[in-house]
Design an enzyme around this catalytic site. Structure first.
Site, short mmCIF file in Angstrom:
data_model
loop_
_atom_site.label_atom_id
_atom_site.label_comp_id
_atom_site.label_asym_id
_atom_site.label_seq_id
_atom_site.Cartn_x
_atom_site.Cartn_y
_atom_site.Cartn_z
N ILE A 164 78.12 -34.32 22.60
CA ILE A 164 77.48 -35.62 22.38
C ILE A 164 76.89 -36.12 23.69
O ILE A 164 77.57 -36.16 24.72
CB ILE A 164 78.50 -36.66 21.84
CG1 ILE A 164 79.15 -36.17 20.52
CG2 ILE A 164 77.83 -38.02 21.67
CD1 ILE A 164 78.20 -36.04 19.36
N LYS A 165 75.60 -36.49 23.62
CA LYS A 165 74.93 -36.96 24.82
C LYS A 165 74.92 -38.49 24.80
O LYS A 165 74.49 -39.11 23.82
CB LYS A 165 73.49 -36.44 24.79
CG LYS A 165 72.93 -36.06 26.13
CD LYS A 165 71.60 -35.35 25.88
CE LYS A 165 70.89 -35.04 27.16
NZ LYS A 165 69.53 -34.55 26.89
N VAL A 166 75.42 -39.08 25.88
CA VAL A 166 75.45 -40.55 25.97
C VAL A 166 74.76 -40.98 27.26
O VAL A 166 74.81 -40.25 28.26
CB VAL A 166 76.90 -41.11 25.95
CG1 VAL A 166 77.62 -40.76 24.66
CG2 VAL A 166 77.70 -40.62 27.16
N ALA B 68 73.33 -33.28 21.58
CA ALA B 68 72.63 -34.16 20.64
C ALA B 68 72.91 -35.59 21.08
O ALA B 68 74.07 -35.96 21.29
CB ALA B 68 73.12 -33.92 19.22
#
Ligand code: E4P
Length: 217
Positions: A82-84, A56
């Site tokens: 977590i997508k950064v 996400a």
């Protein structure tokens, strides 16, 4: 090689999960828009469809706000990654989150040096975008090859998650190189099952079987 589905369409994910081929899911802001659903609601539903990682993505550009968004997203379920983005602030966020035991997928990677930075930041996954690379006149698979070599040289544990896959040949090449994960749109996963000779073979066997007049069982 692990297979992730690159979509926020829960019906597609459930359908493909039933084949036993789905090891996780990736989403991004464009895929959330396409789903037409609330990000928290749809991501929660996706997390219930697979035990594997569900990426996400944060949308903030500065580290502090990325951390706040990550806090909201990681509360959705235990299998959230977590997508950064691959920026200075994205990698600062990656380091802080992975130090804390959260899975992080560093996205929008277009060079092997960027992938090296992500590994140094402790990323769980690096997402090089092969299709967009090809679209711009570069060789997407060469990028995967270079990252594999560099990660093996230093025994980095960051998993190479091949993204922006457009067709089954991208999947084949990823497997030949030894990428850890391929994230694919549903139609590409379905395409992997298909071969014209398989269809022709079934047709021939069924025709001959009918002629025997037999039944099994
Ligand atoms: C991966 O995590 C990305 O969401 C995705 O693969 C991007 O693919 P696209 O270039 O087809 O948008």
């Amino acid at each position: 090689m692990k297979f992730f589905v690159d979509t926020a369409d829960t019906a597609e994910i459930a359908d493909l999960a039933a084949t036993g081929m789905v090891d996780g899911v990736t989403t991004n802001p464009s895929l959330i828009k396409k789903s037409g659903r609330d990000i928290i609601e749809v991501t929660k539903e996706i997390c219930g469809l697979t035990d594997g990682p569900v990426s996400a993505e944060v949308v903030a550009l500065d580290h502090e706000t990325m951390m706040k968004e990550a806090e909201v997203l990681r509360k959705i379920a235990d299998n959230i990654a977590i997508k950064v983005p691959l920026t200075v602030d994205g990698l600062k966020t990656c380091k802080a989150l992975t130090n804390d035991g959260t899975m992080v997928n560093v996205t929008l990677c277009f060079s092997a040096n960027q992938a090296l930075l992500a590994a140094k930041a402790g990323a769980t996954f690096i997402s090089p975008f092969v299709g967009r690379h090809d679209d711009n006149g570069f060789d997407g698979m060469k990028l995967i090859d270079d990252i594999r070599l560099i990660y093996d040289n230093y025994a980095y544990e960051t998993e190479i998650l091949v993204a922006s896959i457009r067709h089954p040949v991208h999947v084949l090449e990823s497997a030949r190189i030894g990428a850890d994960v391929a994230t694919m749109p549903p139609n590409v996963i379905r395409g992997l099952f298909k071969h014209v000779l398989t269809d022709k073979g079934i047709e021939g066997f069924l025709k001959d079987w009918e002629a025997t007049g037999q039944n099994i069982g």
